[in-house]
Write a protein that holds these residues in place. Structure first.
Motif, PDB file in Angstrom:
ATOM      1  N   TYR A 109       0.874  -1.164   0.000  1.00  0.00           N
ATOM      2  CA  TYR A 109       0.000   0.000   0.000  1.00  0.00           C
ATOM      3  C   TYR A 109       0.915   1.218   0.000  1.00  0.00           C
ATOM      4  O   TYR A 109       1.841   1.311   0.806  1.00  0.00           O
ATOM      5  N   VAL A 110       0.660   2.168  -0.911  1.00  0.00           N
ATOM      6  CA  VAL A 110       1.546   3.320  -1.075  1.00  0.00           C
ATOM      7  C   VAL A 110       0.827   4.576  -0.581  1.00  0.00           C
ATOM      8  O   VAL A 110      -0.261   4.907  -1.059  1.00  0.00           O
ATOM      9  N   TYR A 111       1.454   5.266   0.369  1.00  0.00           N
ATOM     10  CA  TYR A 111       0.862   6.454   0.979  1.00  0.00           C
ATOM     11  C   TYR A 111       1.296   7.745   0.284  1.00  0.00           C
ATOM     12  O   TYR A 111       0.483   8.647   0.074  1.00  0.00           O
ATOM     13  N   ALA A 112       2.578   7.827  -0.027  1.00  0.00           N
ATOM     14  CA  ALA A 112       3.107   9.108  -0.496  1.00  0.00           C
ATOM     15  C   ALA A 112       4.478   8.913  -1.106  1.00  0.00           C
ATOM     16  O   ALA A 112       5.111   7.859  -0.956  1.00  0.00           O
ATOM     17  N   ILE A 113       4.936   9.984  -1.760  1.00  0.00           N
ATOM     18  CA  ILE A 113       6.286  10.031  -2.320  1.00  0.00           C
ATOM     19  C   ILE A 113       6.978  11.259  -1.740  1.00  0.00           C
ATOM     20  O   ILE A 113       6.383  12.343  -1.665  1.00  0.00           O
ATOM     21  N   THR A 114       8.219  11.078  -1.332  1.00  0.00           N
ATOM     22  CA  THR A 114       9.016  12.179  -0.811  1.00  0.00           C
ATOM     23  C   THR A 114      10.388  12.151  -1.474  1.00  0.00           C
ATOM     24  O   THR A 114      10.735  11.207  -2.193  1.00  0.00           O
ATOM     25  N   ALA A 115      11.178  13.183  -1.186  1.00  0.00           N
ATOM     26  CA  ALA A 115      12.588  13.135  -1.570  1.00  0.00           C
ATOM     27  C   ALA A 115      13.305  12.119  -0.691  1.00  0.00           C
ATOM     28  O   ALA A 115      12.900  11.859   0.452  1.00  0.00           O
ATOM     29  N   ALA A 116      14.375  11.532  -1.213  1.00  0.00           N
ATOM     30  CA  ALA A 116      15.138  10.563  -0.434  1.00  0.00           C
ATOM     31  C   ALA A 116      15.765  11.200   0.800  1.00  0.00           C
ATOM     32  O   ALA A 116      16.112  10.495   1.757  1.00  0.00           O
TER      33      ALA A 116
END
Length: 236
Positions: A4-11
Motif C-alpha cells: 500500500y503506497v501512501y506518499a512520495i518524498t525526496a530521499a
C-alpha cells in the motif's frame, strides 16, 4: 507482497515513521522504498482496502507526519502496487516529474474552503428584488388556483438562485485565490455554494487566515467551513 503506497518524498526526507501503523485489518508497520533521489512510503497489505474510518485515519496520519518535515506528494486513499520492484520502477520512470512537483510544493500547504448559504434569506432577497417573482408569490399565497403559477415561480427562483450563487462563488474565489499560489474549484455539493482548494505558501499563511476571518465576519448569510493546513492532494 503487495504494498500500500501512501506518499512520495525526496530521499532526503527524514520520514519519521516510528509508531505509525498502516492500513488494513492487520496493520503492518509503515516503511519506505528508496530509488535514487526519491522515496515511497509504504506498508504491507494482504487484502483489498476499503475506505473504512480506521483506515482513512491511518492514511491521513502518515500524510500529516510526513508533511511536518518537508514537502510530500500524497497519494489518494487506496493506491496499491504488486511489490517493491513495481514501486521502485515508477519512482525511476517518473523521477523528473516527482522532483519538480516536490520542489513546487516546498513551503506550501493546501487549505480547503466550503461555504453554504441561508436559503430562506436568499429566497427573501429574490422576492424583494424580482417584481415578477413577488407578484407570482402573492397570487399563490392569496389562493389563486392557476396551476401554472408555482411552475413559473419555481423557474424564476431556480434561475435567480443559480445566477446569484455562481456570482457569489466567483467573488469568493477571486478574493481567496489572491492569497494563494494556485487554486482548484470543484462543483459544490450538498447545498454548498463553494468548494475550493487553495495552495498557500507558509509565509502567506497569516494573511490568508486573516482574509478567511474577514469573509466569515462580513458574509452574514453564509456559513464557512475552513480546514488546513492539509497535505496537497489537489495539487499533485
Amino acid at each position: 507482497m503487495p504494498r500500500y503506497v501512501y506518499a512520495i518524498t525526496a530521499a532526503t526526507h527524514p520520514c519519521r515513521l516510528d509508531g505509525l501503523a498502516g492500513v488494513g485489518a492487520e496493520p503492518a508497520p509503515v516503511s519506505t522504498i528508496t530509488m535514487g533521489p526519491l522515496r515511497a512510503v509504504v506498508s504491507d497489505i494482504e487484502e483489498e482496502i476499503r475506505p473504512k474510518r480506521r483506515d482513512l485515519a491511518a492514511h491521513q496520519a502518515v500524510q500529516e507526519r510526513l508533511m511536518a518535515d518537508g514537502p510530500v506528494l500524497p497519494l489518494q486513499f487506496g493506491y496499491t502496487a504488486p511489490d517493491d520492484q513495481a514501486v521502485a520502477d515508477v519512482l525511476q520512470e517518473r523521477a523528473d516529474d516527482y522532483l519538480a512537483a516536490l520542489a513546487r510544493l516546498r513551503g506550501r500547504a493546501e487549505y480547503h474552503v466550503r461555504a453554504s448559504q441561508d436559503q430562506d434569506a436568499l429566497l427573501r432577497e429574490i422576492l424583494r428584488d424580482s417584481d415578477r417573482a413577488r407578484a407570482l408569490n402573492d397570487r399563490i399565497r392569496s389562493g389563486d388556483p392557476d396551476p401554472r403559477l408555482p411552475l413559473e415561480l419555481g423557474e424564476i427562483v431556480a434561475g435567480e438562485v443559480r445566477e446569484r450563487q455562481e456570482a457569489l462563488a466567483a467573488g469568493l474565489i477571486r478574493t481567496l485565490a489572491s492569497y494563494a499560489e494556485d487554486h482548484s474549484a470543484r462543483t459544490p455539493a450538498d447545498g454548498d455554494v463553494l468548494n475550493l482548494s487553495l495552495l498557500v505558501r507558509d509565509d502567506h499563511k497569516h494573511d490568508f487566515l486573516q482574509a478567511e476571518d474577514r469573509l466569515a465576519e462580513q458574509a452574514e448569510d453564509l456559513e464557512f467551513r475552513f480546514s488546513g493546513p492539509l497535505p496537497p492532494y489537489s495539487f499533485v
